[in-house]
Design a protein around this motif. Structure first.
Motif, short mmCIF file in Angstrom:
data_model
loop_
_atom_site.label_atom_id
_atom_site.label_comp_id
_atom_site.label_asym_id
_atom_site.label_seq_id
_atom_site.Cartn_x
_atom_site.Cartn_y
_atom_site.Cartn_z
N ALA A 298 -2.78 4.75 3.74
CA ALA A 298 -3.58 5.09 2.51
C ALA A 298 -3.73 6.70 1.94
CB ALA A 298 -5.17 4.33 2.80
N SER B 163 0.81 4.16 -3.11
CA SER B 163 0.69 5.65 -2.44
C SER B 163 1.82 6.43 -2.94
CB SER B 163 0.49 5.61 -1.13
OG SER B 163 -0.51 5.08 -0.38
N PHE C 123 -8.32 2.67 -2.60
CA PHE C 123 -7.78 1.12 -2.55
C PHE C 123 -8.67 0.30 -2.17
CE2 PHE C 123 -4.04 3.64 -1.34
CZ PHE C 123 -3.15 2.95 -2.05
N LEU D 124 -10.22 3.93 1.67
CA LEU D 124 -9.70 2.66 1.61
C LEU D 124 -11.01 1.64 2.03
CD1 LEU D 124 -7.57 0.72 2.56
CD2 LEU D 124 -7.58 1.38 4.95
N VAL E 247 0.82 -1.16 0.08
CA VAL E 247 -0.15 0.02 -0.12
C VAL E 247 0.73 1.16 -0.15
CG1 VAL E 247 -1.61 1.37 1.41
CG2 VAL E 247 -1.90 -0.99 1.29
#
Ligand code: C5P
Length: 230
Positions: A71, A41, A51, A76, A37
């Protein structure tokens, strides 16, 4: 317009061994999923706004809390994964917003250390008009096709073969159509697009985007992380 990233992270990682599901195994004190993640990002040119993570059923709340800080400004969403990878991707795809997204990335949690440049190349190719895009690297072994009894059937020309990585990038409507059909035997998402007769575009991948699969891969991951922090 922006990009949504689906991360199938619901595999148990039986080849890797250990107690936790593969995506939650740690490298450098953080889970593979957190690394994945964070990597996505960091690809600012990809313009990620959402996401959607497919996780082992029952771990949704725990993973949501774990990933929250990574995130950034992106939305998210966490969903329970399915029995096969394609089932997990399909479940996640249902949570991808329909409006405002012009590129959907599907990225294996286990390819946690993919460089930003690869992610941005994939998104740029989709935005440039390719409906389906995969990062690839040359194969270094000679590959043979074998029969049921281990006998060699053929040796394809190695110069025409590549190994395929993630993130794979798609026009959102195409990916929905690809996953609406039968996904039996599909080991990646591009394959479902090929079954629809779509030409899949390749872009340059990276050795760092290898998939953590076996215990020794954790050592390589630790090494890559240490190199980056030097
Ligand atoms: O098993 P394999 O290494 O090919 O899995 C690739 C990715 O797909 C991993 O990130 C894994 O967590 C995910 N996966 C999933 N749901 C499954 C099986 C695998 O999300 N049922």
């Amino acid at each position: 317009m922006s990009t949504a990233a689906i991360i199938p992270a619901a595999g148990l990682g039986l080849r890797l061994g250990g107690e936790a599901p593969k995506a939650l195994r740690e490298v450098g004190g953080e889970s593979l999923l957190v690394h994945a993640v964070r990597g996505l990002s960091a690809a600012t040119a990809a313009g990620l706004s959402c996401f959607v993570i497919a996780v082992p059923p029952g771990t949704e709340d725990a993973v949501g809390k774990l990933l929250g800080p990574y995130a950034g400004a992106a939305d998210l969403r966490i969903v329970a994964g399915g029995a096969e990878r394609a089932d997990s991707v399909r479940a996640a795809l249902e949570l991808v917003p329909v409006d405002g997204i012009d590129c959907v990335l599907v990225h294996d949690a286990a390819r946690s250390f993919v460089p930003v440049a690869v992610i941005e190349r994939v998104v740029a190719a989709v935005r440039g008009g390719a409906p389906a895009v995969v990062p690839v690297i040359p194969v270094t072994d000679t590959i043979k096709r074998v029969g049921a009894h281990g006998e060699v059937l053929e040796t394809p020309d190695r110069s025409a073969l590549v190994a395929v990585q993630t993130p794979q990038g798609f026009d959102p409507e195409l990916l929905r159509k690809a996953h609406a059909g039968n996904a039996d035997g599909a080991t990646d998402d591009a394959m479902l697009c090929e079954r629809l007769g779509i030409t899949v575009q390749t872009v340059e991948g990276s050795e760092d985007a290898f998939k953590v699969t076996r215990p020794r891969d954790l050592l390589l991951a630790e090494w890559i992380l240490a190199e980056r922090h030097q």
